[in-house]
Design a protein around this motif. Structure first.
Motif, PDB file in Angstrom:
ATOM      1  N   MET A   1     -42.464 101.219 -11.735  1.00  0.00           N
ATOM      2  CA  MET A   1     -42.440 102.255 -12.752  1.00  0.00           C
ATOM      3  C   MET A   1     -41.303 102.024 -13.748  1.00  0.00           C
ATOM      4  N   ARG A   2     -40.141 101.567 -13.251  1.00  0.00           N
ATOM      5  CA  ARG A   2     -39.008 101.338 -14.136  1.00  0.00           C
ATOM      6  C   ARG A   2     -39.307 100.226 -15.125  1.00  0.00           C
ATOM      7  N   ARG A   3     -40.033  99.211 -14.664  1.00  0.00           N
ATOM      8  CA  ARG A   3     -40.359  98.092 -15.539  1.00  0.00           C
ATOM      9  C   ARG A   3     -41.294  98.546 -16.662  1.00  0.00           C
ATOM     10  N   VAL A   4     -42.255  99.371 -16.323  1.00  0.00           N
ATOM     11  CA  VAL A   4     -43.198  99.870 -17.321  1.00  0.00           C
ATOM     12  C   VAL A   4     -42.467 100.741 -18.342  1.00  0.00           C
ATOM     13  N   LEU A   5     -41.566 101.580 -17.870  1.00  0.00           N
ATOM     14  CA  LEU A   5     -40.815 102.449 -18.771  1.00  0.00           C
ATOM     15  C   LEU A   5     -39.976 101.617 -19.744  1.00  0.00           C
ATOM     16  N   GLY A   6     -39.346 100.565 -19.250  1.00  0.00           N
ATOM     17  CA  GLY A   6     -38.549  99.698 -20.118  1.00  0.00           C
ATOM     18  C   GLY A   6     -39.402  99.019 -21.180  1.00  0.00           C
ATOM     19  N   VAL A   7     -40.562  98.521 -20.786  1.00  0.00           N
ATOM     20  CA  VAL A   7     -41.460  97.869 -21.742  1.00  0.00           C
ATOM     21  C   VAL A   7     -41.944  98.870 -22.788  1.00  0.00           C
ATOM     22  N   VAL A   8     -42.263 100.072 -22.365  1.00  0.00           N
ATOM     23  CA  VAL A   8     -42.726 101.095 -23.309  1.00  0.00           C
ATOM     24  C   VAL A   8     -41.619 101.448 -24.300  1.00  0.00           C
ATOM     25  N   LEU A   9     -40.388 101.588 -23.822  1.00  0.00           N
ATOM     26  CA  LEU A   9     -39.282 101.924 -24.717  1.00  0.00           C
ATOM     27  C   LEU A   9     -39.016 100.809 -25.724  1.00  0.00           C
ATOM     28  N   VAL A  10     -39.052  99.561 -25.270  1.00  0.00           N
ATOM     29  CA  VAL A  10     -38.832  98.436 -26.180  1.00  0.00           C
ATOM     30  C   VAL A  10     -39.965  98.350 -27.201  1.00  0.00           C
ATOM     31  N   ALA A  11     -41.204  98.540 -26.758  1.00  0.00           N
ATOM     32  CA  ALA A  11     -42.340  98.504 -27.677  1.00  0.00           C
ATOM     33  C   ALA A  11     -42.242  99.629 -28.705  1.00  0.00           C
ATOM     34  N   LEU A  12     -41.825 100.797 -28.278  1.00  0.00           N
ATOM     35  CA  LEU A  12     -41.670 101.926 -29.196  1.00  0.00           C
ATOM     36  C   LEU A  12     -40.575 101.639 -30.225  1.00  0.00           C
ATOM     37  N   ALA A  13     -39.459 101.070 -29.780  1.00  0.00           N
ATOM     38  CA  ALA A  13     -38.379 100.724 -30.709  1.00  0.00           C
ATOM     39  C   ALA A  13     -38.851  99.689 -31.717  1.00  0.00           C
ATOM     40  N   GLY A  14     -39.562  98.673 -31.248  1.00  0.00           N
ATOM     41  CA  GLY A  14     -40.092  97.661 -32.158  1.00  0.00           C
ATOM     42  C   GLY A  14     -41.084  98.242 -33.137  1.00  0.00           C
ATOM     43  N   LEU A  15     -41.916  99.148 -32.678  1.00  0.00           N
ATOM     44  CA  LEU A  15     -42.906  99.791 -33.544  1.00  0.00           C
ATOM     45  C   LEU A  15     -42.219 100.619 -34.629  1.00  0.00           C
ATOM     46  N   ILE A  16     -41.165 101.316 -34.275  1.00  0.00           N
ATOM     47  CA  ILE A  16     -40.418 102.107 -35.262  1.00  0.00           C
ATOM     48  C   ILE A  16     -39.835 101.203 -36.332  1.00  0.00           C
ATOM     49  N   ILE A  17     -39.257 100.071 -35.926  1.00  0.00           N
ATOM     50  CA  ILE A  17     -38.648  99.151 -36.885  1.00  0.00           C
ATOM     51  C   ILE A  17     -39.702  98.544 -37.802  1.00  0.00           C
ATOM     52  N   VAL A  18     -40.835  98.131 -37.228  1.00  0.00           N
ATOM     53  CA  VAL A  18     -41.898  97.536 -38.039  1.00  0.00           C
ATOM     54  C   VAL A  18     -42.517  98.564 -38.983  1.00  0.00           C
ATOM     55  N   LEU A  19     -42.780  99.754 -38.485  1.00  0.00           N
ATOM     56  CA  LEU A  19     -43.362 100.796 -39.338  1.00  0.00           C
ATOM     57  C   LEU A  19     -42.452 101.162 -40.497  1.00  0.00           C
ATOM     58  N   ASP A  20     -41.149 101.209 -40.239  1.00  0.00           N
ATOM     59  CA  ASP A  20     -40.227 101.533 -41.315  1.00  0.00           C
ATOM     60  C   ASP A  20     -40.196 100.415 -42.352  1.00  0.00           C
ATOM     61  N   GLY A  21     -40.403  99.188 -41.920  1.00  0.00           N
ATOM     62  CA  GLY A  21     -40.431  98.081 -42.871  1.00  0.00           C
ATOM     63  C   GLY A  21     -41.665  98.111 -43.762  1.00  0.00           C
ATOM     64  N   PHE A  22     -42.810  98.470 -43.200  1.00  0.00           N
ATOM     65  CA  PHE A  22     -44.054  98.464 -43.961  1.00  0.00           C
ATOM     66  C   PHE A  22     -44.366  99.793 -44.640  1.00  0.00           C
ATOM     67  N   ALA A  23     -43.872 100.885 -44.081  1.00  0.00           N
ATOM     68  CA  ALA A  23     -44.148 102.212 -44.652  1.00  0.00           C
ATOM     69  C   ALA A  23     -42.862 103.031 -44.672  1.00  0.00           C
ATOM     70  N   PRO A  24     -41.973 102.741 -45.627  1.00  0.00           N
ATOM     71  CA  PRO A  24     -40.689 103.457 -45.653  1.00  0.00           C
ATOM     72  C   PRO A  24     -40.821 104.941 -45.973  1.00  0.00           C
ATOM     73  N   THR A  25     -41.979 105.360 -46.449  1.00  0.00           N
ATOM     74  CA  THR A  25     -42.149 106.776 -46.785  1.00  0.00           C
ATOM     75  C   THR A  25     -42.332 107.664 -45.560  1.00  0.00           C
TER      76      THR A  25
END
Length: 88
Positions: free
Chosen positions: A1-25
């Motif tokens: 469960m801890r491994r899945v939570l870590g992967v989800v958190l990293v994926a969410l952080a990456g998604l936030i960074i990518v989304l802000d790059g493509f859609a700053p609004t």
């Protein structure tokens, strides 16, 4: 469960960074900035821990005369020269 939570958190952080790059609004800039600043701080501490470990390892090898102490001394001198050139 801890491994899945870590992967989800990293994926969410990456998604936030990518989304802000493509859609700053979307208004994700404060979250992106906090994530990037946290990554910079974490990497600085990881670099410091690595340098301390490398120095300790090669100083022990030089004291015990294991392997080639001359190569360990050369590595330490190169590390110090690199650090001095980065600071200057």
């Amino acid at each position: 469960m801890r491994r899945v939570l870590g992967v989800v958190l990293v994926a969410l952080a990456g998604l936030i960074i990518v989304l802000d790059g493509f859609a700053p609004t979307l208004g994700l800039a404060p979250f992106r900035r906090a994530l990037v600043e946290g990554a910079v701080i974490l990497s600085a501490f990881a670099l410091l821990a690595g340098v301390i470990n490398l120095l300790g390892w090669h100083l022990r090898r030089m004291r015990a005369r294991e392997g080639s102490p001359a190569l360990s001394a050369l590595l330490i001198l190169a590390l110090l020269a690199t650090a001095a050139s980065a600071i200057a």
